[in-house]
Design a protein around this motif. Structure first.
Motif, PDB file in Angstrom:
ATOM      1  N   PRO A   4      -5.467   3.528   8.753  1.00  0.00           N
ATOM      2  CA  PRO A   4      -4.183   2.991   8.321  1.00  0.00           C
ATOM      3  C   PRO A   4      -4.104   1.490   8.593  1.00  0.00           C
ATOM      4  O   PRO A   4      -4.666   0.986   9.550  1.00  0.00           O
ATOM      5  CB  PRO A   4      -3.156   3.749   9.160  1.00  0.00           C
ATOM      6  CG  PRO A   4      -3.898   4.625  10.082  1.00  0.00           C
ATOM      7  CD  PRO A   4      -5.353   4.509   9.797  1.00  0.00           C
ATOM      8  N   ILE A   5      -3.392   0.788   7.744  1.00  0.00           N
ATOM      9  CA  ILE A   5      -3.253  -0.659   7.879  1.00  0.00           C
ATOM     10  C   ILE A   5      -1.937  -0.963   8.575  1.00  0.00           C
ATOM     11  O   ILE A   5      -0.879  -0.508   8.150  1.00  0.00           O
ATOM     12  CB  ILE A   5      -3.309  -1.340   6.497  1.00  0.00           C
ATOM     13  CG1 ILE A   5      -4.664  -1.077   5.868  1.00  0.00           C
ATOM     14  CG2 ILE A   5      -3.041  -2.819   6.612  1.00  0.00           C
ATOM     15  CD1 ILE A   5      -4.797  -1.569   4.461  1.00  0.00           C
ATOM     16  N   THR A  11      -4.436  -7.994   6.120  1.00  0.00           N
ATOM     17  CA  THR A  11      -4.669  -7.160   4.941  1.00  0.00           C
ATOM     18  C   THR A  11      -3.353  -6.682   4.358  1.00  0.00           C
ATOM     19  O   THR A  11      -3.185  -6.626   3.145  1.00  0.00           O
ATOM     20  CB  THR A  11      -5.560  -5.956   5.303  1.00  0.00           C
ATOM     21  OG1 THR A  11      -6.776  -6.442   5.850  1.00  0.00           O
ATOM     22  CG2 THR A  11      -5.856  -5.112   4.094  1.00  0.00           C
ATOM     23  N   SER A  12      -2.393  -6.361   5.232  1.00  0.00           N
ATOM     24  CA  SER A  12      -1.091  -5.911   4.758  1.00  0.00           C
ATOM     25  C   SER A  12      -0.382  -7.022   3.987  1.00  0.00           C
ATOM     26  O   SER A  12       0.255  -6.775   2.965  1.00  0.00           O
ATOM     27  CB  SER A  12      -0.231  -5.470   5.936  1.00  0.00           C
ATOM     28  OG  SER A  12       1.040  -5.086   5.489  1.00  0.00           O
ATOM     29  N   ARG A  13      -0.506  -8.254   4.467  1.00  0.00           N
ATOM     30  CA  ARG A  13       0.108  -9.377   3.749  1.00  0.00           C
ATOM     31  C   ARG A  13      -0.553  -9.563   2.388  1.00  0.00           C
ATOM     32  O   ARG A  13       0.125  -9.827   1.392  1.00  0.00           O
ATOM     33  CB  ARG A  13       0.016 -10.645   4.584  1.00  0.00           C
ATOM     34  CG  ARG A  13       0.982 -10.650   5.754  1.00  0.00           C
ATOM     35  CD  ARG A  13       1.024 -12.005   6.410  1.00  0.00           C
ATOM     36  NE  ARG A  13      -0.221 -12.318   7.102  1.00  0.00           N
ATOM     37  CZ  ARG A  13      -0.461 -12.072   8.379  1.00  0.00           C
ATOM     38  NH1 ARG A  13       0.461 -11.473   9.117  1.00  0.00           N
ATOM     39  NH2 ARG A  13      -1.603 -12.409   8.933  1.00  0.00           N
ATOM     40  N   TRP A  14      -1.869  -9.415   2.317  1.00  0.00           N
ATOM     41  CA  TRP A  14      -2.565  -9.508   1.030  1.00  0.00           C
ATOM     42  C   TRP A  14      -2.154  -8.386   0.099  1.00  0.00           C
ATOM     43  O   TRP A  14      -2.027  -8.586  -1.110  1.00  0.00           O
ATOM     44  CB  TRP A  14      -4.085  -9.492   1.235  1.00  0.00           C
ATOM     45  CG  TRP A  14      -4.637 -10.850   1.490  1.00  0.00           C
ATOM     46  CD1 TRP A  14      -5.103 -11.334   2.677  1.00  0.00           C
ATOM     47  CD2 TRP A  14      -4.763 -11.921   0.560  1.00  0.00           C
ATOM     48  NE1 TRP A  14      -5.508 -12.631   2.532  1.00  0.00           N
ATOM     49  CE2 TRP A  14      -5.317 -13.020   1.238  1.00  0.00           C
ATOM     50  CE3 TRP A  14      -4.461 -12.048  -0.790  1.00  0.00           C
ATOM     51  CZ2 TRP A  14      -5.568 -14.231   0.611  1.00  0.00           C
ATOM     52  CZ3 TRP A  14      -4.716 -13.255  -1.413  1.00  0.00           C
ATOM     53  CH2 TRP A  14      -5.263 -14.326  -0.713  1.00  0.00           C
ATOM     54  N   ARG A  15      -1.961  -7.195   0.657  1.00  0.00           N
ATOM     55  CA  ARG A  15      -1.538  -6.066  -0.170  1.00  0.00           C
ATOM     56  C   ARG A  15      -0.205  -6.373  -0.838  1.00  0.00           C
ATOM     57  O   ARG A  15      -0.024  -6.142  -2.032  1.00  0.00           O
ATOM     58  CB  ARG A  15      -1.407  -4.792   0.660  1.00  0.00           C
ATOM     59  CG  ARG A  15      -2.726  -4.215   1.096  1.00  0.00           C
ATOM     60  CD  ARG A  15      -2.530  -3.021   1.969  1.00  0.00           C
ATOM     61  NE  ARG A  15      -2.055  -1.916   1.142  1.00  0.00           N
ATOM     62  CZ  ARG A  15      -1.381  -0.902   1.607  1.00  0.00           C
ATOM     63  NH1 ARG A  15      -1.069  -0.818   2.869  1.00  0.00           N
ATOM     64  NH2 ARG A  15      -1.006   0.069   0.809  1.00  0.00           N
ATOM     65  N   ARG A  16       0.749  -6.877  -0.060  1.00  0.00           N
ATOM     66  CA  ARG A  16       2.053  -7.232  -0.624  1.00  0.00           C
ATOM     67  C   ARG A  16       1.903  -8.315  -1.693  1.00  0.00           C
ATOM     68  O   ARG A  16       2.549  -8.255  -2.740  1.00  0.00           O
ATOM     69  CB  ARG A  16       3.007  -7.694   0.474  1.00  0.00           C
ATOM     70  CG  ARG A  16       3.621  -6.530   1.212  1.00  0.00           C
ATOM     71  CD  ARG A  16       4.694  -7.004   2.154  1.00  0.00           C
ATOM     72  NE  ARG A  16       4.232  -6.601   3.484  1.00  0.00           N
ATOM     73  CZ  ARG A  16       4.152  -7.368   4.536  1.00  0.00           C
ATOM     74  NH1 ARG A  16       4.536  -8.607   4.484  1.00  0.00           N
ATOM     75  NH2 ARG A  16       3.695  -6.908   5.674  1.00  0.00           N
ATOM     76  N   PHE A  17       1.075  -9.312  -1.429  1.00  0.00           N
ATOM     77  CA  PHE A  17       0.858 -10.396  -2.375  1.00  0.00           C
ATOM     78  C   PHE A  17       0.265  -9.859  -3.677  1.00  0.00           C
ATOM     79  O   PHE A  17       0.726 -10.220  -4.772  1.00  0.00           O
ATOM     80  CB  PHE A  17      -0.067 -11.449  -1.745  1.00  0.00           C
ATOM     81  CG  PHE A  17      -0.452 -12.550  -2.678  1.00  0.00           C
ATOM     82  CD1 PHE A  17       0.456 -13.548  -2.999  1.00  0.00           C
ATOM     83  CD2 PHE A  17      -1.709 -12.592  -3.242  1.00  0.00           C
ATOM     84  CE1 PHE A  17       0.106 -14.572  -3.872  1.00  0.00           C
ATOM     85  CE2 PHE A  17      -2.070 -13.608  -4.104  1.00  0.00           C
ATOM     86  CZ  PHE A  17      -1.154 -14.598  -4.423  1.00  0.00           C
ATOM     87  N   VAL A  18      -0.744  -9.008  -3.587  1.00  0.00           N
ATOM     88  CA  VAL A  18      -1.403  -8.472  -4.780  1.00  0.00           C
ATOM     89  C   VAL A  18      -0.447  -7.615  -5.593  1.00  0.00           C
ATOM     90  O   VAL A  18      -0.286  -7.813  -6.806  1.00  0.00           O
ATOM     91  CB  VAL A  18      -2.676  -7.671  -4.403  1.00  0.00           C
ATOM     92  CG1 VAL A  18      -3.202  -6.876  -5.581  1.00  0.00           C
ATOM     93  CG2 VAL A  18      -3.746  -8.613  -3.878  1.00  0.00           C
ATOM     94  N   TRP A  19       0.224  -6.661  -4.964  1.00  0.00           N
ATOM     95  CA  TRP A  19       1.119  -5.767  -5.702  1.00  0.00           C
ATOM     96  C   TRP A  19       2.316  -6.522  -6.269  1.00  0.00           C
ATOM     97  O   TRP A  19       2.749  -6.248  -7.391  1.00  0.00           O
ATOM     98  CB  TRP A  19       1.562  -4.592  -4.837  1.00  0.00           C
ATOM     99  CG  TRP A  19       0.462  -3.591  -4.662  1.00  0.00           C
ATOM    100  CD1 TRP A  19      -0.262  -3.353  -3.539  1.00  0.00           C
ATOM    101  CD2 TRP A  19      -0.062  -2.698  -5.658  1.00  0.00           C
ATOM    102  NE1 TRP A  19      -1.199  -2.372  -3.779  1.00  0.00           N
ATOM    103  CE2 TRP A  19      -1.099  -1.947  -5.056  1.00  0.00           C
ATOM    104  CE3 TRP A  19       0.246  -2.466  -6.993  1.00  0.00           C
ATOM    105  CZ2 TRP A  19      -1.811  -0.984  -5.762  1.00  0.00           C
ATOM    106  CZ3 TRP A  19      -0.471  -1.494  -7.680  1.00  0.00           C
ATOM    107  CH2 TRP A  19      -1.488  -0.765  -7.068  1.00  0.00           C
ATOM    108  N   THR A  20       2.856  -7.489  -5.529  1.00  0.00           N
ATOM    109  CA  THR A  20       3.965  -8.289  -6.048  1.00  0.00           C
ATOM    110  C   THR A  20       3.507  -9.129  -7.238  1.00  0.00           C
ATOM    111  O   THR A  20       4.224  -9.250  -8.238  1.00  0.00           O
ATOM    112  CB  THR A  20       4.539  -9.196  -4.943  1.00  0.00           C
ATOM    113  OG1 THR A  20       4.953  -8.379  -3.843  1.00  0.00           O
ATOM    114  CG2 THR A  20       5.716 -10.004  -5.442  1.00  0.00           C
TER     115      THR A  20
END
Length: 96
Positions: A4-5, A11-20
């Protein structure tokens, strides 16, 4: 099994950036349709674009969780983005 992240990890910040970013790309034609008649998408177009952009998001998730090494992650993401662009170009203007 995937680890889990943590919400505050990079990585969690990148995930938000990518999906947004992917959602913003999908919203651009919807916004443009309000101001010009040049953009005329129907529901099928939005569903098709959402599937293609979702493939990029899922590939990002896969590469961050399952692949070690930045070069391998970059290779997977480059391949997926390239394939999506080819499919999108074919669907838009029929280049092949």
């Amino acid at each position: 099994m995937a680890t889990p992240i943590h919400p505050s990890s990079p990585t969690s910040r990148w995930r938000r950036f990518v999906w947004t970013g992917l959602i913003a790309i999908l919203a651009a034609p919807l916004i443009a349709m309000q101001f010009t008649s040049e953009v005329d998408w129907d529901a099928f177009d939005f569903i098709f674009a959402a599937m293609l952009l979702g493939a990029i998001g899922i590939a990002f998730e896969f590469s961050t969780r399952m692949i070690s090494g930045p070069l391998a992650k970059l290779a997977v993401m480059s391949l997926v983005v390239g394939l999506v662009l080819i499919v999108w170009a074919e669907a838009a203007v029929g280049i092949f």
